[in-house]
Design a protein around this motif. Sequence first.
Motif, short mmCIF file in Angstrom:
data_model
loop_
_atom_site.label_atom_id
_atom_site.label_comp_id
_atom_site.label_asym_id
_atom_site.label_seq_id
_atom_site.Cartn_x
_atom_site.Cartn_y
_atom_site.Cartn_z
N HIS A 299 -44.99 23.16 -28.38
CA HIS A 299 -44.88 24.41 -28.95
C HIS A 299 -44.96 25.54 -28.17
O HIS A 299 -45.29 26.68 -28.59
CB HIS A 299 -45.63 24.20 -30.44
N THR A 300 -45.20 25.42 -26.94
CA THR A 300 -45.35 26.52 -25.93
C THR A 300 -43.94 27.04 -25.45
O THR A 300 -42.83 26.27 -25.80
CB THR A 300 -46.17 26.07 -24.58
N ASP A 301 -43.73 28.13 -24.96
CA ASP A 301 -42.61 28.73 -24.38
C ASP A 301 -42.38 28.45 -22.95
O ASP A 301 -41.84 29.05 -22.27
CB ASP A 301 -42.78 30.41 -24.49
N ASN A 302 -42.54 27.05 -22.66
CA ASN A 302 -42.13 26.46 -21.48
C ASN A 302 -40.79 26.25 -21.47
O ASN A 302 -40.08 26.16 -22.39
CB ASN A 302 -43.19 25.47 -20.95
N GLY A 303 -40.40 25.75 -20.10
CA GLY A 303 -39.06 25.61 -19.80
C GLY A 303 -38.33 24.42 -20.87
O GLY A 303 -37.29 24.67 -21.21
N ARG B 80 -38.08 25.47 -24.57
CA ARG B 80 -37.36 26.47 -24.89
C ARG B 80 -36.04 25.87 -24.93
O ARG B 80 -35.14 26.48 -25.35
CB ARG B 80 -37.40 27.37 -23.63
N ARG B 81 -35.57 25.09 -23.99
CA ARG B 81 -34.40 24.41 -23.88
C ARG B 81 -34.03 23.45 -25.22
O ARG B 81 -32.96 23.47 -25.83
CB ARG B 81 -34.18 23.55 -22.70
N ALA B 82 -34.97 22.94 -25.74
CA ALA B 82 -34.98 21.93 -26.82
C ALA B 82 -34.67 22.91 -27.99
O ALA B 82 -33.77 22.55 -28.92
CB ALA B 82 -36.25 21.41 -27.35
N VAL B 83 -35.46 24.20 -28.22
CA VAL B 83 -35.10 25.01 -29.29
C VAL B 83 -33.59 25.57 -29.13
O VAL B 83 -32.98 25.60 -30.40
CB VAL B 83 -35.92 26.02 -29.48
N PRO C 90 -37.37 25.38 -37.36
CA PRO C 90 -37.51 24.95 -35.82
C PRO C 90 -38.45 24.48 -35.23
O PRO C 90 -38.71 23.36 -34.56
CB PRO C 90 -37.17 26.38 -35.00
N ALA C 91 -39.92 24.72 -35.65
CA ALA C 91 -41.08 23.90 -35.34
C ALA C 91 -41.11 22.75 -35.86
O ALA C 91 -41.59 21.69 -34.98
CB ALA C 91 -42.30 24.84 -35.83
N VAL C 92 -40.45 22.23 -36.90
CA VAL C 92 -40.64 21.13 -37.30
C VAL C 92 -39.65 20.13 -36.50
O VAL C 92 -39.98 18.89 -36.30
CB VAL C 92 -40.29 20.99 -38.92
N ALA C 93 -38.63 20.70 -36.51
CA ALA C 93 -37.48 19.86 -35.63
C ALA C 93 -38.08 19.72 -34.09
O ALA C 93 -37.85 18.38 -33.78
CB ALA C 93 -36.10 20.71 -35.62
N LEU C 94 -38.44 20.79 -33.53
CA LEU C 94 -39.14 20.53 -32.43
C LEU C 94 -40.30 19.44 -32.27
O LEU C 94 -40.58 18.63 -31.37
CB LEU C 94 -39.65 22.03 -31.84
N SER C 95 -41.14 19.42 -33.21
CA SER C 95 -42.03 18.30 -33.36
C SER C 95 -41.43 17.10 -33.22
O SER C 95 -41.90 16.21 -32.63
CB SER C 95 -42.93 18.48 -34.68
N ALA C 96 -40.31 17.02 -34.16
CA ALA C 96 -39.86 15.57 -34.07
C ALA C 96 -39.03 15.01 -33.06
O ALA C 96 -39.23 14.23 -32.43
CB ALA C 96 -38.64 15.59 -35.38
N LEU C 97 -38.55 16.11 -32.29
CA LEU C 97 -37.58 15.99 -31.19
C LEU C 97 -38.61 15.58 -29.86
O LEU C 97 -38.55 14.60 -29.20
CB LEU C 97 -36.58 17.09 -30.83
N GLY C 98 -39.58 16.56 -29.83
CA GLY C 98 -40.60 16.44 -28.64
C GLY C 98 -41.42 15.03 -28.76
O GLY C 98 -41.78 14.30 -27.63
N GLY C 99 -41.94 14.72 -30.06
CA GLY C 99 -42.79 13.68 -29.94
C GLY C 99 -42.14 12.40 -30.05
O GLY C 99 -42.52 11.34 -29.29
N THR C 100 -41.06 12.43 -30.31
CA THR C 100 -40.11 11.23 -30.16
C THR C 100 -39.77 10.90 -28.47
O THR C 100 -39.71 9.94 -28.15
CB THR C 100 -38.58 11.29 -30.73
N MET D 94 -31.52 7.31 -33.49
CA MET D 94 -32.31 7.55 -34.85
C MET D 94 -32.62 8.93 -34.93
O MET D 94 -32.81 9.63 -36.11
CB MET D 94 -33.47 6.86 -34.38
N VAL D 95 -32.75 9.68 -33.55
CA VAL D 95 -33.06 11.23 -33.95
C VAL D 95 -31.77 11.96 -34.28
O VAL D 95 -32.09 13.00 -35.22
CB VAL D 95 -33.52 11.60 -32.35
N LEU D 96 -30.63 11.51 -34.06
CA LEU D 96 -29.53 12.00 -34.37
C LEU D 96 -29.42 12.10 -35.91
O LEU D 96 -28.90 12.93 -36.58
CB LEU D 96 -28.31 11.68 -33.55
N ARG D 97 -29.71 10.99 -36.45
CA ARG D 97 -29.57 10.66 -37.93
C ARG D 97 -30.59 11.49 -38.80
O ARG D 97 -30.52 11.83 -39.53
CB ARG D 97 -29.91 9.26 -38.28
N MET D 98 -31.85 11.69 -38.02
CA MET D 98 -32.87 12.29 -38.61
C MET D 98 -32.50 13.95 -38.57
O MET D 98 -33.10 14.58 -39.40
CB MET D 98 -34.08 12.25 -37.54
#
Length: 218
Positions: A124-128, A131-134, A151-161, A187-191
């Motif tokens: 959840h930092t503003d690194n490269g 930023r690209r995932a968001v 966006p923060a919830v979606a980023l958690s799911a994407l980054g954690g996976t 699985m991520v796309l379905r999520m």
Amino acid sequence: MPTSAPPGNRFERRRNETRRALVRAARQILAETGDTSASIQAIAERADVGFGSFYNHFASKAELFDAAVVDALEEFGRSTDERLAGIDDPAELVAAGFRLSARMADSHPELMQVLRRRGLGHIHTDNGLARRAVRDLEAGTASGRFTPVHPAVALSALGGTLLSLVELRFARPDLDGDEAAVNLAEMVLRMLGVPQTDAHEIARRPLPDPAPPATPAR
């Protein structure tokens, strides 16, 4: 006769080279052991710079190691962007990014070990990388590909996976990394709201070919 570079330019180049050397040394330490207790003297020796140079660039070891993580994440993001430059579908970008990450455990082990050991704290930092995932998540939501979600919830799911996939590649090298990445991508796309049939097909699309190496200048 060619003129020499102005002293200021030489000074800045040397200063930048010293900083890069320190960051490289910190990245190596993070990749090898993840142990940040190494002394500044040991880091400077690994970087092949003088001990006193350290404090010209960083106030503390924590600042250096944080810079090393950001540097690795930025390299990861640039590398992925370059490989996926021709893809416009946000869902395909997400799926292909997962699959490339699994392969980078073999092609870029140092970088991916840094991501494995320290990536969670930078989701959840503003690194490269974040930023690209968001960017991709917002594009997918705007296009209707993804179900609207904070966006923060979606980023958690994407980054954690993604981090779980990287951990899996190193912890279980006996597993087929490509197959695991395809399944997780689906699985991520379905999520994210992509229909099952579409997610299955998108996760298995051919990956773009790597860019050819640059031709050396003559």
